[in-house]
Each structure stands twice: as C-alpha cells, then as structure tokens.
Design a protein around this motif. Structure first.
Motif, PDB file in Angstrom:
ATOM      1  N   VAL A   1      60.069   5.304  29.497  1.00 51.74           N
ATOM      2  CA  VAL A   1      61.236   4.415  29.462  1.00 51.74           C
ATOM      3  C   VAL A   1      60.942   3.144  30.242  1.00 51.74           C
ATOM      4  CG1 VAL A   1      63.596   4.157  30.325  1.00 51.74           C
ATOM      5  CG2 VAL A   1      62.940   6.240  29.100  1.00 51.74           C
ATOM      6  N   ALA A   2      60.287   3.304  31.424  1.00 51.40           N
ATOM      7  CA  ALA A   2      59.979   2.135  32.251  1.00 51.40           C
ATOM      8  C   ALA A   2      59.037   1.186  31.517  1.00 51.40           C
ATOM      9  CB  ALA A   2      59.367   2.587  33.577  1.00 51.40           C
ATOM     10  N   LEU A   3      58.028   1.745  30.837  1.00 47.94           N
ATOM     11  CA  LEU A   3      57.093   0.879  30.120  1.00 47.94           C
ATOM     12  C   LEU A   3      57.771   0.149  28.969  1.00 47.94           C
ATOM     13  CD1 LEU A   3      53.728   2.806  30.086  1.00 47.94           C
ATOM     14  CD2 LEU A   3      54.069   0.419  30.705  1.00 47.94           C
ATOM     15  N   LEU A   4      58.634   0.865  28.245  1.00 45.91           N
ATOM     16  CA  LEU A   4      59.387   0.218  27.165  1.00 45.91           C
ATOM     17  C   LEU A   4      60.223  -0.929  27.712  1.00 45.91           C
ATOM     18  CD1 LEU A   4      60.801   3.152  24.976  1.00 45.91           C
ATOM     19  CD2 LEU A   4      59.007   1.524  24.403  1.00 45.91           C
ATOM     20  N   ALA A   5      60.998  -0.601  28.755  1.00 48.41           N
ATOM     21  CA  ALA A   5      61.901  -1.609  29.324  1.00 48.41           C
ATOM     22  C   ALA A   5      61.110  -2.754  29.933  1.00 48.41           C
ATOM     23  CB  ALA A   5      62.806  -0.962  30.375  1.00 48.41           C
ATOM     24  N   GLY A   6      60.036  -2.409  30.680  1.00 42.69           N
ATOM     25  CA  GLY A   6      59.251  -3.435  31.347  1.00 42.69           C
ATOM     26  C   GLY A   6      58.599  -4.384  30.355  1.00 42.69           C
ATOM     27  N   ALA A   7      57.961  -3.823  29.325  1.00 42.73           N
ATOM     28  CA  ALA A   7      57.289  -4.666  28.336  1.00 42.73           C
ATOM     29  C   ALA A   7      58.301  -5.575  27.643  1.00 42.73           C
ATOM     30  CB  ALA A   7      56.571  -3.784  27.309  1.00 42.73           C
TER      31      ALA A   7
ATOM     32  N   ALA B   1      60.657  -1.803  37.818  1.00 41.08           N
ATOM     33  CA  ALA B   1      61.618  -2.878  38.066  1.00 41.08           C
ATOM     34  C   ALA B   1      62.278  -3.303  36.760  1.00 41.08           C
ATOM     35  CB  ALA B   1      60.910  -4.065  38.726  1.00 41.08           C
ATOM     36  N   GLY B   2      61.483  -3.345  35.682  1.00 36.97           N
ATOM     37  CA  GLY B   2      62.035  -3.695  34.383  1.00 36.97           C
ATOM     38  C   GLY B   2      63.077  -2.700  33.921  1.00 36.97           C
ATOM     39  N   MET B   3      62.845  -1.435  34.235  1.00 35.50           N
ATOM     40  CA  MET B   3      63.804  -0.395  33.874  1.00 35.50           C
ATOM     41  C   MET B   3      65.116  -0.594  34.629  1.00 35.50           C
ATOM     42  SD  MET B   3      63.222   3.704  33.900  1.00 35.50           S
ATOM     43  CE  MET B   3      62.917   3.890  35.652  1.00 35.50           C
ATOM     44  N   LEU B   4      64.974  -0.933  35.932  1.00 37.16           N
ATOM     45  CA  LEU B   4      66.170  -1.197  36.731  1.00 37.16           C
ATOM     46  C   LEU B   4      66.946  -2.374  36.142  1.00 37.16           C
ATOM     47  CD1 LEU B   4      67.750  -0.540  39.345  1.00 37.16           C
ATOM     48  CD2 LEU B   4      66.314  -2.216  40.514  1.00 37.16           C
ATOM     49  N   LEU B   5      66.204  -3.431  35.800  1.00 34.60           N
ATOM     50  CA  LEU B   5      66.829  -4.620  35.226  1.00 34.60           C
ATOM     51  C   LEU B   5      67.545  -4.272  33.921  1.00 34.60           C
ATOM     52  CD1 LEU B   5      67.003  -7.677  35.776  1.00 34.60           C
ATOM     53  CD2 LEU B   5      65.022  -7.978  34.308  1.00 34.60           C
ATOM     54  N   THR B   6      66.856  -3.514  33.069  1.00 36.25           N
ATOM     55  CA  THR B   6      67.449  -3.139  31.785  1.00 36.25           C
ATOM     56  C   THR B   6      68.722  -2.323  31.978  1.00 36.25           C
ATOM     57  OG1 THR B   6      65.255  -3.098  30.794  1.00 36.25           O
ATOM     58  CG2 THR B   6      66.996  -1.954  29.593  1.00 36.25           C
ATOM     59  N   SER B   7      68.706  -1.452  32.999  1.00 31.31           N
ATOM     60  CA  SER B   7      69.876  -0.597  33.206  1.00 31.31           C
ATOM     61  C   SER B   7      71.089  -1.399  33.635  1.00 31.31           C
ATOM     62  CB  SER B   7      69.564   0.472  34.255  1.00 31.31           C
ATOM     63  OG  SER B   7      69.616  -0.077  35.550  1.00 31.31           O
TER      64      SER B   7
ATOM     65  N   ALA C   1      70.236   6.437  19.229  1.00 32.13           N
ATOM     66  CA  ALA C   1      71.364   5.563  19.564  1.00 32.13           C
ATOM     67  C   ALA C   1      70.907   4.129  19.824  1.00 32.13           C
ATOM     68  CB  ALA C   1      72.097   6.116  20.781  1.00 32.13           C
ATOM     69  N   MET C   2      69.628   3.956  20.197  1.00 34.15           N
ATOM     70  CA  MET C   2      69.083   2.645  20.535  1.00 34.15           C
ATOM     71  C   MET C   2      69.921   1.931  21.588  1.00 34.15           C
ATOM     72  SD  MET C   2      66.424   2.759  19.100  1.00 34.15           S
ATOM     73  CE  MET C   2      65.312   1.655  18.299  1.00 34.15           C
ATOM     74  N   ASN C   3      70.389   2.679  22.566  1.00 34.84           N
ATOM     75  CA  ASN C   3      71.089   2.067  23.690  1.00 34.84           C
ATOM     76  C   ASN C   3      70.161   2.093  24.895  1.00 34.84           C
ATOM     77  OD1 ASN C   3      72.808   1.217  25.679  1.00 34.84           O
ATOM     78  ND2 ASN C   3      74.511   2.548  25.064  1.00 34.84           N
ATOM     79  N   TRP C   4      69.262   1.092  24.945  1.00 34.83           N
ATOM     80  CA  TRP C   4      68.251   1.084  26.006  1.00 34.83           C
ATOM     81  C   TRP C   4      68.850   0.981  27.391  1.00 34.83           C
ATOM     82  CZ3 TRP C   4      62.888  -1.371  24.917  1.00 34.83           C
ATOM     83  CH2 TRP C   4      62.395  -0.851  23.705  1.00 34.83           C
ATOM     84  N   PRO C   5      69.829   0.081  27.610  1.00 39.20           N
ATOM     85  CA  PRO C   5      70.373   0.000  28.972  1.00 39.20           C
ATOM     86  C   PRO C   5      70.914   1.348  29.469  1.00 39.20           C
ATOM     87  CG  PRO C   5      71.067  -1.890  27.702  1.00 39.20           C
ATOM     88  CD  PRO C   5      70.389  -0.959  26.745  1.00 39.20           C
ATOM     89  N   LEU C   6      71.615   2.068  28.596  1.00 41.03           N
ATOM     90  CA  LEU C   6      72.132   3.369  29.010  1.00 41.03           C
ATOM     91  C   LEU C   6      70.985   4.344  29.282  1.00 41.03           C
ATOM     92  CD1 LEU C   6      74.715   4.985  29.487  1.00 41.03           C
ATOM     93  CD2 LEU C   6      74.564   5.808  27.141  1.00 41.03           C
ATOM     94  N   GLY C   7      69.977   4.343  28.415  1.00 44.35           N
ATOM     95  CA  GLY C   7      68.825   5.230  28.616  1.00 44.35           C
ATOM     96  C   GLY C   7      68.098   4.917  29.917  1.00 44.35           C
TER      97      GLY C   7
ATOM     98  N   MET D   1      70.141   6.231  32.754  1.00 47.44           N
ATOM     99  CA  MET D   1      69.999   7.683  32.830  1.00 47.44           C
ATOM    100  C   MET D   1      68.679   8.075  33.479  1.00 47.44           C
ATOM    101  SD  MET D   1      71.228   8.687  29.062  1.00 47.44           S
ATOM    102  CE  MET D   1      72.456   9.931  28.900  1.00 47.44           C
ATOM    103  N   SER D   2      67.598   7.368  33.128  1.00 46.88           N
ATOM    104  CA  SER D   2      66.297   7.675  33.725  1.00 46.88           C
ATOM    105  C   SER D   2      66.341   7.496  35.234  1.00 46.88           C
ATOM    106  CB  SER D   2      65.214   6.764  33.152  1.00 46.88           C
ATOM    107  OG  SER D   2      65.169   6.913  31.764  1.00 46.88           O
ATOM    108  N   LEU D   3      67.012   6.429  35.675  1.00 44.32           N
ATOM    109  CA  LEU D   3      67.090   6.189  37.116  1.00 44.32           C
ATOM    110  C   LEU D   3      67.923   7.266  37.806  1.00 44.32           C
ATOM    111  CD1 LEU D   3      67.254   2.356  36.973  1.00 44.32           C
ATOM    112  CD2 LEU D   3      65.699   3.641  38.417  1.00 44.32           C
ATOM    113  N   MET D   4      68.991   7.715  37.125  1.00 43.78           N
ATOM    114  CA  MET D   4      69.798   8.803  37.704  1.00 43.78           C
ATOM    115  C   MET D   4      68.937  10.057  37.878  1.00 43.78           C
ATOM    116  SD  MET D   4      73.440   8.207  37.503  1.00 43.78           S
ATOM    117  CE  MET D   4      74.046   9.759  36.901  1.00 43.78           C
ATOM    118  N   MET D   5      68.058  10.279  36.898  1.00 37.63           N
ATOM    119  CA  MET D   5      67.158  11.426  36.960  1.00 37.63           C
ATOM    120  C   MET D   5      66.268  11.332  38.198  1.00 37.63           C
ATOM    121  SD  MET D   5      64.650  12.432  33.927  1.00 37.63           S
ATOM    122  CE  MET D   5      65.663  12.677  32.531  1.00 37.63           C
TER     123      MET D   5
END
Lengths: 297, 279
Positions: free
Chosen positions: A133-139, B27-33, B244-250, B253-257
C-alpha cells in the motif's frame, strides 16, 4: 524419519545429550509434527501424477500429462520468466545493498549507525500488505508531484502497478534477512585479517576484496539465495502491485479457480515445491561449509 | 578522514534505497490517508473519521488482532516442544533436524496454503479419512471456508518460523544451570518451570511477534480457505485497492494496522528483556 536419533550419538555433544538417544514423548512429538508439516506438500506432489482431474482419493491412475501441459502453457512460461527476472534483480540488489550495510554497521562507528540499522530491519515488522500500500501511495504521490513540477518527465515515472514496484518491495523485504545473514558471518571474521592486509599495502577496498569478501562469500551467497527464494515465492505484495503483469505465484493463484486448469497448476506447484526444498538444502550446505572452513582456519 | 569517506560509500547506497523505497512510501501512505475528504481537495482526517465512526471497521480490526494473537499463541505453543526437542535432545544431528523442520517454511507460502485447501476440501484427504473411519456420512464442506480453517492453516504455515527463535533462545541456556537445579533437588519439570522456561521467554516473545505481525496483515489465506466468514482486516484493505478503489481509506486502514502492531511489539520486546534481566 527413522534415522532421526541414530544408534550412536557423538561424544562431542555428550553434555547436551547426556544419555543414549531413546524414543521419548518429545521425539515422538517432533517426528509426528514434522511428518504433518510435509504431509500436505507430499499429497500435492502425489496428486500431480493423478490421472483424474479431481484431487481426491482413490488415485485413478498415473500420468505425466499435467507436467507436459504446464510446460507448454504460455501463460505459465511468461509468469515464470517474470518471476525469475524479478527474483534475480531484487535479490542481487538486496545482496549488494545489505552486504554494504552489514559491513558499515559492524565495522564502523558513525553518526546514524543505529538509525540505519533500525530502519533497515523495520520492514521485518511491517506486514507486507502495508508495504505494498505504501509503495502504491508513495509512487502515485511522487508521480503527481513530478507531473506538476516537470510535465516533460512522463516516461521517467515509476508506474505504481508494475513488476518494478514488485521488485522494489522484494528488495525492501529481503534487506533485513541479507543484513542478518552477512552480519552473522562478519562477526566471525577477525578485523585483524583486514588490518594485516592493509599493513602489507592493500587499500581498504583491496583488503575487502582479497580478505573479507572471500571469507564472507558463503554467507553472501546464502543471503542471495535466501533473498532469491523469498522473492520467487512472494505473493502478498506481488498480488497488489503487479497490476496486469503476473509473477508465478499470482499466475498460479489466478488459475486456481478454474477446475480445468487445476491439475496443471498442481503439477507446476509440485515442481516448485521440490525445487524450493532442494534450494533450501543447498543454501544451508553453503552456509555451514563457510562456517566450518573458517573455524578450521 | 579517510574512514569517513569509506563509511559513506558503504552506508549511503542502502540508506538512499531505504529512504526512497521505504520511508518515502510510508510518508506517501500517510499523505494519501489524509486525502479524499468531503470537499475533495485538501487534506483532512475524513478517512479516520469514517474508520472510527463505523463499528464495522473497528470490529474487524479487533477481530483480526484477536485472530493474530490466537494464531501467534498457538504457533508458539506447538513450536515450543519442537524447539525444546531440538535444543536438548537433538544431539549431533540437531542442525540437520532443524533444517528438516524449517525447510517447509521456505516453500512458497501460497502453495502451502493451497495444499491445505486440497486437504480440507470436500474431496480432500481429511474428509476421506473421516469418511473411512465412519465419523462422517457425507463429505463435510465446513472444514473449509471458516475462520477456524484460516487459523489452522496459518498456524501450520508459521510453526517452522516460530520454532526458530525459541530454539535459538534454548540453545543459549547454560547447561550447567540445569545441572545445578538437578543437584539442588529440582525435578525435571521444576527445572523446566523455573530455569528453562524463564530463560527462553525472549525467544518466545520473538516468535510471537514473528507470527503476530504478518498475520495482522494477512489476506491471502482468507482468500483461499476463509470463505465469507473467514475474512480478515487485510482483505478489507486489499479490496480498497482492487475493488472499491478507495486508496485514501485503504491507506488509513493500513496505518491503523500499524498502530496495532507497534504497541504489541514494544510490549513483547520489553517482556523479553525483563525476563532476560532476571535470569
């Protein structure tokens, strides 16, 4: 499994095993459990020779057709080629990067040493789905930034869904393993050897190449094989990241649903299982060879 | 200084790689969330509000944490005697026996799960055995596609890996301590209870973590043997990216995990160290 105890335990380990080996509850438990671990795999290999399409007893007859079918399947071949490329690339990168990190962390004191070690081992405690997920979001984030800043660089983007991101994630996953394996070996190589080489006129890198590298080679090779097999088998990140491309595990998964293709998948699986077991044995042999050789030195 | 440049050449490539492909993506995941709020543009906590506001997500995360703890606990329980046998009764062949025990762990994880699907299915080996023994009259479909199937398969998958750190901890125990306990009149069970077990706890907690963390993010085993009642939180995350293609929610969720994983790890790390100190 009958050979587990052997009739004559060695004297060398007499302290650890004071009495003659005899079958007791622990030995029975170990034997039974080990057999149970292998049972599903053995069944899978057995069914790969089954002439019937249904995976059930009794076996209807024996055939090698499924192996022939698997061998001729273009989808399977493509997936195998993809997996080999990803595994080779990612394990080479992980071995080089991990070995560098292991030498740096073990042989030098420098600011950021602990930080490097911590960050490098962190992927061990991040579930692989989170990594994907991080790689998808980061890229995607970097790509949108790039698109805004330099619109001309479209071709230089890292596609979020591609074999590239699969390979990158496999390097991140393998790095801690490589560092642990190589570092464990480096601990056993006295620094004096390097220093002696440098006193005799070697440069630092020369001493690494002529002294440390040969001594650490079995461990480095073992680390490479470990990284290779972990990438080759990896499903968790590949399933999310590969997109329309397929690695061998994601291909096999996609074929599992069709009852028609199942026997072929089972045959391919049987080959992979046997090959993996052989690879594990080879890796262990290498690692142990390296250990005993340097103990003798 | 010369060695400073050497260190740079050694440490910089792995450091750069980890920054680019591990820290930045995190960091990108955090931003996306933080994206995808009600207004569309801009950053906000909309995803987290959705997650915390819905009892379903929290329940799923709680259940998955519980399942992970059960799987990790059972793996440790089953693996402990294996490791004990190797460390204390393995003798000269212990390295070989350890290899035999660990080797299935390195076989493709997907294929090991799949092999169980064959075992548990209606035409599978377990049903055949139960039918032959007369314990069942017709093949039972319920062996597959349930949370217990998921737990059983995951325990099976993780046992070799759980045995490794326990074995390492048991190997490190100074055998003279056990002799001393015996000399002082301790029965084997007492010696185990008061010497071996406490000294092996660091290995036990390492094994627990080694199983707990990946199980928390697990989604493959539920896909294969879980059925509708055997889904885990990882399946919810996965569906945000594939259906669902809801990346921000996904991403949220990953961060909650991770938020569940980190305290468990810290707690267990502390437990392991404390007991090491006592010993």
């Amino acid at each position: 499994m009958a050979a587990i105890g052997g009739p004559t335990p060695s004297r060398a380990l007499a302290a650890a095993a004071p009495r003659r080996w005899r079958p007791d509850a622990a030995a029975l438990y170990f034997t039974a459990f080990t057999l149970l671990l292998y049972l599903p795999l053995a069944l899978l290999v057995l069914f790969s020779f089954n002439a019937s399409r249904t995976m059930a007893f009794p076996i209807k007859g024996w055939t090698l057709d499924w192996y022939a079918q698997a061998w001729q399947s273009p989808g399977l071949r493509q997936a195998l080629a993809n997996s080999l490329a990803v595994a080779l690339g990612s394990s080479l990168a992980a071995t080089v990067l991990g070995s560098l990190a292991a030498v740096a962390v073990l042989r030098f004191r420098f600011p950021g040493r602990r930080l490097l070690l911590t960050v490098a081992t962190l992927p061990l405690v991040v579930p692989s789905i989170v990594l994907a997920v991080a790689l998808l979001a980061g890229a995607t984030q970097v790509n949108s930034l790039l698109a805004a800043a330099a619109p001309g660089l479209e071709s230089a983007r890292l596609k979020p869904f591609s074999l590239w991101t699969v390979g990158i994630s496999h390097v991140v996953i393998a790095l801690p393993m490589v560092i642990l394996i190589v570092a464990a070996r480096l601990v056993g190589i006295p620094r004096r050897l390097e220093e002696a080489a440098m006193d005799l006129g070697c440069s630092y890198w020369g001493a690494q190449r002529r002294v440390t590298l040969p001594l650490a080679r079995p461990a480095i090779l073992a680390a490479f094989l470990t990284a290779f097999s972990s990438s080759f088998d990896e499903f968790g990140t590949a399933f999310l990241l590969a997109g329309t491309r397929q690695t061998l595990p994601t291909y096999l998964y996609s074929q599992l649903r069709s009852a028609y293709k199942l026997p072929m998948v089972v045959a391919a699986a049987a080959v992979i299982i046997v090959a993996s077991l052989l690879l594990v044995a080879a890796t262990e042999l290498l690692r142990r060879n390296g250990e005993t050789r340097s103990e003798g030195a | 200084m010369k060695s400073a440049r050497t260190v740079m050449w050694l440490a910089l490539p792995p450091a750069l790689w980890l920054t680019a492909f591990f820290l930045m993506p995190m960091a990108g995941m955090l931003l996306t969330s933080l994206q995808g709020g009600e207004g569309g543009a801009g950053l906000g906590l909309a995803q987290y509000r959705a997650l915390l506001g819905s009892p379903r997500y929290l329940r799923e995360l709680g259940q998955t944490s519980l399942v992970s703890a059960v799987v990790a606990g059972l793996s440790v329980l089953f693996a402990y005697p294996l490791a004990w046998f190797l460390a204390f009764r393995g003798g000269q062949r212990r390295a070989l026996l350890l290899l035999i025990l660990m080797a299935p762990g390195w076989v493709s994880y997907l294929l090991r799960v799949f092999a169980w699907k064959l075992m548990l299915g209606t035409g599978g080996a377990l049903n055949q055995v139960l039918l032959t023994l007369g314990l069942l009259r017709e093949p039972a479909p319920w062996l597959l596609y349930s949370m217990s199937a998921v737990v059983a398969v995951l325990v099976y998958v993780w046992i070799p890996f759980a045995a490794l750190p326990i074995f390492a901890a048991l190997e490190r125990i100074d055998r003279s301590l056990l002799e001393a306990a015996a000399d002082l009149g301790a029965r084997p069970w007492q010696a185990f209870r008061h010497v071996t077990l406490p000294l092996s706890l660091p290995g036990v907690s390492a094994a627990f973590c080694l199983v707990f963390i990946p199980t928390l993010g697990e989604y493959v085993t539920p896909l294969l043997v879980g059925g509708p009642r055997g889904q885990l939180f990882g399946n919810l995350v996965q569906s945000q990216f594939q259906k669902a293609m809801n990346w921000p929610l996904g991403a949220a969720m990953s961060l909650m995990m991770l938020l569940v994983a980190v305290p468990v790890m810290l707690l267990l790390a502390r437990l392991g160290r404390l007991d090491l100190g006592e010993g």
